[in-house]
Motif scaffolding. Structure first.
Motif, short mmCIF file in Angstrom:
data_model
loop_
_atom_site.label_atom_id
_atom_site.label_comp_id
_atom_site.label_asym_id
_atom_site.label_seq_id
_atom_site.Cartn_x
_atom_site.Cartn_y
_atom_site.Cartn_z
N ASP A 414 0.83 -1.22 0.00
CA ASP A 414 0.00 0.00 0.00
C ASP A 414 0.86 1.26 0.00
O ASP A 414 0.44 2.30 -0.52
N THR A 415 2.05 1.21 0.61
CA THR A 415 2.87 2.42 0.72
C THR A 415 3.80 2.58 -0.48
O THR A 415 4.98 2.88 -0.34
N MET A 416 3.25 2.40 -1.66
CA MET A 416 3.97 2.78 -2.88
C MET A 416 4.05 4.31 -2.92
O MET A 416 3.36 5.00 -2.16
N PRO A 417 4.88 4.88 -3.80
CA PRO A 417 5.08 6.34 -3.78
C PRO A 417 3.80 7.17 -3.92
O PRO A 417 3.74 8.30 -3.45
N HIS A 418 2.76 6.61 -4.56
CA HIS A 418 1.53 7.39 -4.76
C HIS A 418 0.57 7.30 -3.57
O HIS A 418 -0.51 7.89 -3.60
N ASN A 419 0.93 6.56 -2.54
CA ASN A 419 0.07 6.43 -1.36
C ASN A 419 -0.14 7.79 -0.68
O ASN A 419 0.80 8.55 -0.46
N GLY A 420 -1.39 8.10 -0.34
CA GLY A 420 -1.73 9.40 0.24
C GLY A 420 -1.05 9.66 1.56
O GLY A 420 -0.62 10.79 1.83
N ALA A 421 -0.93 8.63 2.40
CA ALA A 421 -0.29 8.82 3.70
C ALA A 421 1.20 9.13 3.54
O ALA A 421 1.76 9.93 4.30
N VAL A 422 1.84 8.49 2.57
CA VAL A 422 3.26 8.75 2.31
C VAL A 422 3.47 10.20 1.87
O VAL A 422 4.35 10.91 2.37
N ILE A 423 2.66 10.64 0.93
CA ILE A 423 2.77 12.01 0.42
C ILE A 423 2.50 13.01 1.54
O ILE A 423 3.20 14.02 1.68
N THR A 424 1.49 12.73 2.37
CA THR A 424 1.18 13.63 3.48
C THR A 424 2.32 13.68 4.49
O THR A 424 2.70 14.76 4.96
N LEU A 425 2.87 12.53 4.83
CA LEU A 425 3.96 12.46 5.81
C LEU A 425 5.17 13.26 5.32
O LEU A 425 5.76 14.04 6.08
N LEU A 426 5.54 13.10 4.07
CA LEU A 426 6.68 13.84 3.53
C LEU A 426 6.40 15.34 3.53
O LEU A 426 7.30 16.15 3.77
#
Length: 465
Positions: A414-426
């Motif tokens: 789920d935590t591929m680069p397009h994952n919303g949580a990943v983008i938000t965290l960064l």
């Protein structure tokens, strides 16, 4: 052409999500693109396939998103989340900076606080601790991801996160399903993630790399805030876990609920009563948690309650609509002729034995395609859940294992680069994919995927639940 259309639509959806475009808009666009390649009509596909499946997801899971988001905002506004994080960080000190941040995020997530709120709550103290210990800031996103996006989200039995709630509907299980498998998975993910992050820290220190010069999103510590006692701050989190456990294990099973909810005007099928009751338990527990969070710091909450409820409600709409749109997209894809080839391959994994490898592969692949753990798992179980349950019954596999494997597997790709949580965290920490995604990738994708398949192999030999 059908398979080509599916691949093209997936690539475009991931690319647009990576570029920051809303999947609420583009999920139906690229679902219809795939439909065109399969020779299907546009408007019937949109109104009779995409929208009904999106709406059904909203019907079942919207209360969890709404109450979870409100609970997280109330924990934030009353100072409980900050108090817990600060206490852990202060207790362990700079030498254990990575462990302190992981535990801070883990406790909040396991208590039911939204992943996004956890990131906001933990980041200021994590950044200060990393700066004091002279640990590169680029390791901080992977550290927060390990604590918030992995073992406490999917593996530890009892976690009230949505990824642990979804399988209940399909397998008539509860949040505490397969406690041995879940606990072992949590230990392996935690241990593997800590080993990686400490290894990366030692690498950086050997090269003389320190915290680094950062100006974007650097937190300012505000002293003198009215925070509740950290032990008191734990009460809302504990209440969610305890109330859920009591209702699911003791209260609801003692009542003849099936006798009245199966009658008009409810007409709930008796086969689905257990899953429905488990959903009720979590809803009630979150309401209790919200109430206690308000009461532990009434002075701070006075005048801020409406702000917390409104912010949580609004935030939950975006989160649930993003996921529901991805579910609608996935359900269009699964109706296409080209998907049958993919489905047959996934179902064929381990066909002669346990359904667990096939389930794990299906869930984690679809979670990666949609960029959502809950969205990918919902599509996988909507499509294959009944078959997996029948398969498990046939080979004498406990349905609780189906629940736990699906949950843990959803927290892999789920935590591929397009994952919303990943983008938000960064965005919260002021870093980029280039700076920090490698560590997010290892701690929240590689290690969970390796863990779930390793434990499935061990379970086939030893036979534990």
């Amino acid at each position: 052409m059908a398979v080509l259309g599916i691949i093209l639509s997936l690539v475009l959806l991931m690319y647009m999500a990576y570029r920051g475009f809303s999947v609420i808009f583009f999920a139906p666009v690229f679902a219809l693109l795939a439909a065109v390649f399969s020779g299907m009509a546009l408007m019937p596909t949109y109104t009779e396939v995409f929208l009904p499946n999106m709406a059904n997801y909203l019907k079942v899971y919207f209360p969890f998103f709404l109450l979870g988001a409100v609970f997280g905002k109330v924990m934030e506004e009353c100072g409980a989340a900050e108090s817990i994080a600060k206490a852990i960080v202060n207790k362990l000190g700079p030498k254990q900076a990575i462990l302190a941040v992981v535990l801070s995020a883990a406790i909040l997530t396991y208590g039911g606080v939204s992943l996004f709120v956890v990131a906001f709550a933990v980041y200021p103290f994590g950044a200060s601790l990393f700066r004091e210990a002279d640990i590169p800031k680029r390791l901080l996103p992977g550290t927060i991801a390990l604590g918030a996006f992995t073992f406490t989200m999917t593996a530890i039995p009892g976690t009230p996160q949505i990824q642990n709630a979804i399988p209940m509907k399909f397998f008539n299980t509860d949040l505490y399903a397969a406690p041995v498998f879940g606990t072992l998975a949590a230990l392996m993910i935690f241990g593997g993630g800590m080993y990686w992050l400490e290894y990366r820290k030692r690498q950086a220190q050997a090269k003389g790399e320190g915290y680094g010069q950062h100006t974007l999103q650097e937190p300012e510590q505000v002293e003198g805030k009215n925070l509740p006692n950290p032990y008191l701050a734990l009460l809302p989190l504990l209440s969610v876990l305890v109330v859920t456990l009591i209702l699911q294990k003791f209260v609801f099973p003692a009542w003849d609920i099936a006798g009245w909810v199966s009658q008009p005007p409810y007409n709930i099928a008796k086969a689905g009563v257990v899953g429905t009751m488990n959903n009720w338990a979590l809803i009630i527990a979150l309401v209790v948690g919200i109430t206690i969070a308000v009461l532990i710091n009434p002075k701070t909450m006075k005048g801020n309650l409406a702000k917390a409820i409104n912010a949580g409600a609004i935030g939950s709409l975006l989160a649930v609509m993003n996921t529901a749109s991805e579910v609608g997209y996935g359900n269009v894809i699964k109706t296409l002729p080209g998907f049958k080839t993919i489905a047959n391959f996934l179902l064929g994994i381990g066909q002669s034995g346990s359904p667990l490898p096939s389930e794990a592969a299906t869930v984690t692949v679809l979670a990666g395609i949609t960029g959502s753990a809950s969205g990918g798992m919902s599509i996988a179980l909507d499509t294959f859940g009944k078959q997996y349950l029948e398969w498990a019954t046939r080979v004498n596999i406990n349905p609780e294992l189906l629940h736990r494997v699906a949950s843990v597997a959803s927290g892999g790709m789920d935590t591929m680069p397009h994952n919303g949580a990943v983008i938000t965290l960064l965005g919260i920490v002021g870093l980029t994919h280039k700076d920090s995604y490698k560590d997010i990738f290892v701690t929240s994708l590689v290690i969970p995927v390796v863990t779930v398949f390793t434990l499935i192999f061990l379970q086939s030999i030893i036979g534990f639940n």
